[in-house]
Design a protein around this motif. Structure first.
Motif, mmCIF file in Angstrom:
data_model
loop_
_atom_site.group_PDB
_atom_site.id
_atom_site.type_symbol
_atom_site.label_atom_id
_atom_site.label_comp_id
_atom_site.label_asym_id
_atom_site.label_seq_id
_atom_site.Cartn_x
_atom_site.Cartn_y
_atom_site.Cartn_z
ATOM 1 N N LEU A 79 0.913 -1.235 -0.154
ATOM 2 C CA LEU A 79 -0.024 -0.054 0.059
ATOM 3 C C LEU A 79 0.832 1.269 0.077
ATOM 4 C CD1 LEU A 79 -2.638 1.458 0.091
ATOM 5 C CD2 LEU A 79 -2.677 1.122 2.522
ATOM 6 N N ALA A 99 -7.614 -1.134 4.711
ATOM 7 C CA ALA A 99 -7.019 -2.213 4.276
ATOM 8 C C ALA A 99 -7.246 -3.678 5.173
ATOM 9 C CB ALA A 99 -5.795 -2.121 3.881
ATOM 10 N N ALA A 118 -4.568 -4.548 0.198
ATOM 11 C CA ALA A 118 -3.574 -3.379 -0.040
ATOM 12 C C ALA A 118 -4.292 -2.493 -1.185
ATOM 13 C CB ALA A 118 -2.391 -3.565 -0.543
ATOM 14 N N PHE A 122 -6.304 1.141 -1.073
ATOM 15 C CA PHE A 122 -5.911 2.153 -2.131
ATOM 16 C C PHE A 122 -7.087 2.575 -2.858
ATOM 17 C CE2 PHE A 122 -4.696 3.270 -6.577
ATOM 18 C CZ PHE A 122 -3.539 3.995 -6.178
#
Length: 330
Positions: A79, A99, A118, A122
């Motif tokens: 990430l 996450a 991740a 995002f």
């Protein structure tokens, strides 16, 4: 005679190798963009481990074995590498917490998550804070003190326009009049073949991915599927260097999060496909969707959204792969 490794030991060993393989990309990112990369890494790492410990305590699960397996740290690292350097601290912390909570523990913890944690973190901040997510440092970044001031908001006289710029993918997506030659010659976000700096970052992640392939941490199917499909679709849709060009195949391979996605994201063993045929199709779908989102979608880099969409397709891909094997055997 050595004792066989347990599942936890194999997982821990694999996570260590993945972390080691990110080092070339991390170093090149640090060279190009400065201290913001390491600040991101520290923020996501501390947040991920803290959230992991708190959730395990609430669930009355043992903390030490789960923290030491390295899965939370790997998600945090991936990430951090995907986020723009010097983005606000609250954005980085929010992405890491989301996450771990919604990408991992909501489904029962490691080994049970249907989505890549991740990329879920995002995608959340990309949708929620698009302005902060589409600006990257325009040069080699700033010193440590300046980076801390920018991230934590200590200095009120610094604005994003003073130190950041749109990425090459974003510049190409909104371009209406300049040819590709003019963009590469006059836009500082463009390098020799792809995004300035990101060419070397992608090559570094390619080297890390080759290391993982050599160590047999994962098979070649998903990375090859993604890179091949991205290359083919960008070649078929490439219309030269005119103002309406979508970018060459080399541009798409060496820009954005292509190599990070191909070797560190689509190869995630839990949310990704399991059988060889399904892995190949999973990677191919991710590459195709990445190009579609980059070219005609609303976001400049589609790797995260492409992977999450393909995560939904894993059961179907596995059923297709199984039925194909049954037909071949009969």
């Amino acid at each position: 005679m050595p004792l066989p490794e347990s599942v936890d030991e194999r997982l821990q060993q694999a996570m260590k190798q993945v972390l080691l393989a990110t080092v070339p990309g991390l170093l090149v990112l640090f060279w190009w963009y400065g201290w913001g990369v390491l600040i991101n890494l520290i923020l996501t790492g501390v947040t991920a481990l803290t959230v992991e410990a708190l959730v395990l305590q609430l669930r009355k699960r043992p903390i030490q074995p789960t923290l030491s397996d390295g899965s939370a740290l790997v998600s945090a690292t991936l990430l951090a590498l995907a986020l723009p350097p010097y983005c606000p601290w609250w954005l980085t912390v929010s992405a890491a917490a989301f996450a771990l909570l919604f990408g991992k523990h909501l489904y029962g913890g490691v080994g049970k998550n249907p989505f890549n944690p991740a990329m879920l973190g995002f995608a959340m901040v990309m949708v929620t804070f698009p302005q902060q997510m589409t600006h990257w440092p325009s040069s080699h970044g700033m010193d440590l003190l300046g980076g801390l001031q920018q991230v934590f908001g200590f200095s009120l006289d610094q604005t994003p326009d003073a130190w950041a710029q749109a990425t090459a993918l974003d510049s190409l997506r909104i371009n209406n009049s300049l040819t590709m030659d003019e963009l590469f010659a006059g836009n500082p976000a463009f390098g020799q073949f792809g995004g300035r700096g990101m060419e070397w970052v992608n090559l570094a992640f390619l080297a890390g991915g080759a290391f993982l392939l050599q160590r047999q941490v994962f098979s070649w199917h998903a990375p090859v599927g993604m890179l091949a499909s991205l290359f083919i679709i960008s070649l078929l849709c490439w219309n030269g260097s005119g103002s309406d060009s979508n970018g060459s195949p080399l541009f798409h391979l060496l820009t954005g999060a292509t190599m990070l996605g191909a070797f560190f994201i689509v190869t995630e063993p839990v949310s990704g496909a399991k059988s060889p045929v399904a892995k190949l199709l999973f990677g191919a779908g991710a590459g195709l969707l990445t190009y579609v989102i980059r070219t005609w979608g609303g976001y400049p880099d589609g790797v995260a959204f492409a992977v999450l969409l393909m995560n939904l397709c894993v059961p179907t891909l596995e059923r297709y792969s199984a039925s194909r094997q049954e037909r071949a055997a009969s």
